[in-house]
Design a protein around this motif. Structure first.
Motif, mmCIF file in Angstrom:
data_model
loop_
_atom_site.group_PDB
_atom_site.id
_atom_site.type_symbol
_atom_site.label_atom_id
_atom_site.label_comp_id
_atom_site.label_asym_id
_atom_site.label_seq_id
_atom_site.Cartn_x
_atom_site.Cartn_y
_atom_site.Cartn_z
ATOM 1 N N GLU A 82 3.289 -5.127 -1.069
ATOM 2 C CA GLU A 82 3.419 -3.833 -1.746
ATOM 3 C C GLU A 82 2.244 -3.585 -2.685
ATOM 4 O OE1 GLU A 82 5.665 -1.574 -1.207
ATOM 5 O OE2 GLU A 82 7.094 -2.683 0.030
ATOM 6 N N GLY B 128 11.388 -4.031 -1.140
ATOM 7 C CA GLY B 128 10.029 -4.467 -1.440
ATOM 8 C C GLY B 128 9.955 -5.586 -2.453
ATOM 9 N N HIS C 73 8.897 3.329 -3.825
ATOM 10 C CA HIS C 73 7.942 2.329 -4.301
ATOM 11 C C HIS C 73 8.027 2.220 -5.815
ATOM 12 C CE1 HIS C 73 4.032 0.429 -5.172
ATOM 13 N NE2 HIS C 73 4.080 -0.006 -3.936
ATOM 14 N N GLN D 293 6.908 -9.933 0.307
ATOM 15 C CA GLN D 293 6.759 -8.484 0.390
ATOM 16 C C GLN D 293 6.222 -7.908 -0.902
ATOM 17 O OE1 GLN D 293 6.986 -6.721 3.069
ATOM 18 N NE2 GLN D 293 6.630 -4.730 2.121
#
Length: 259
Positions: free
Chosen positions: A213, A204, A229, A209
């Motif tokens: 996110e 991520g 995450h 990206q």
């Protein structure tokens, strides 16, 4: 700085193709979100017991529209590529230097358009969100979650930064556009999938990206597993670092390259 902006304006003012592309970009943002609002409103009307607030109602609309628009950053990046590559195609970059510009001033003039197009995308998004939120929403106007639009602005800045870097490296509009689209649509997407599958959340942290996110679609985002995450602050930091890196690389390329 004002004389740079004035000169840039005089060069771009009669360029109809550029204004047509920018006009289409501005028009597609409300059109695309209108379609999304229509679809989501129909879904919400059938599942009211499951969804408390519609994606295109306040305050979720700021996040929803930022997510949808994050897939349309190329609309503003392509005109940016053409602006930069035209300088090399028609040798106007050389003429600017002959007329007394420093190379740094030439880059600053292009950074003006970089910022101007990004702000235009941001303002168009704000206006679209206000109109659709008032038209489709049942809740009063709220600026809660408005920070998602600032995340979107940073993502647009990065996307245009990548486009500008490719343009100054390649110097040909057609090839630069193809390379840019290949990167945002194929190369980075494949890298994200491979890295996330093998190394988890590090996937991520790739340039575009990081913005994705930060602005997941609100209803769907809550249903996804957030185990892989990082904290939002990590993605925000990386996004800002990437923007700074793009500016540095563009300056370095233009200050070191032969004209």
């Amino acid at each position: 700085m004002l004389h740079l902006i004035r000169t840039e304006w005089l060069k771009i003012k009669p360029y109809r193709a550029f204004w047509v592309m920018v006009g289409l970009a501005v028009a597609i943002i409300p059109a695309g979100n209108y379609i999304a609002a229509e679809i989501t409103s129909q879904i919400v009307s059938k599942t009211k017991e499951l969804i408390a607030v519609a994606p295109y109602d306040f305050p979720l609309i700021w996040q929803s529209i930022a997510n949808v628009n994050s897939y349309m950053t190329a609309l503003f990046a392509i005109p940016m590529i053409i602006l930069v590559t035209n300088e090399f195609t028609y040798k106007t970059h050389r003429q600017n230097i002959i007329d007394g510009w420093e190379r740094r001033e030439f880059v600053m003039a292009k950074l003006f358009w970089w910022l101007a197009l990004s702000v235009l995308a941001f303002l168009t998004t704000v206006i679209t969100a206000l109109v659709l939120g008032l038209a489709y929403g049942t809740h009063p106007l709220s600026f809660e979650n408005f920070e998602y639009l600032f995340y979107y602005l940073l993502q647009v800045l990065l996307s245009l930064g990548i486009a500008t870097l490719i343009a100054v490296l390649v110097r040909r509009s057609g090839l630069a556009i193809v390379l840019y689209l290949c990167y945002i649509m194929i190369v980075e997407q494949v890298l994200v999938l491979v890295l996330k599958r093998n190394f988890g959340e590090i996937g991520g942290l790739l340039p575009l990206q990081t913005g994705d996110e930060l602005i997941p679609f609100p209803v769907i985002g809550k249903l996804l597993n957030n185990a892989d995450h990082y904290d939002d602050g990590v993605y925000l930091l990386m996004l800002c670092l990437y923007i700074g890196l793009m500016i540095f690389l563009v300056f370095r390329r233009m200050l070191k390259t032969d004209y």
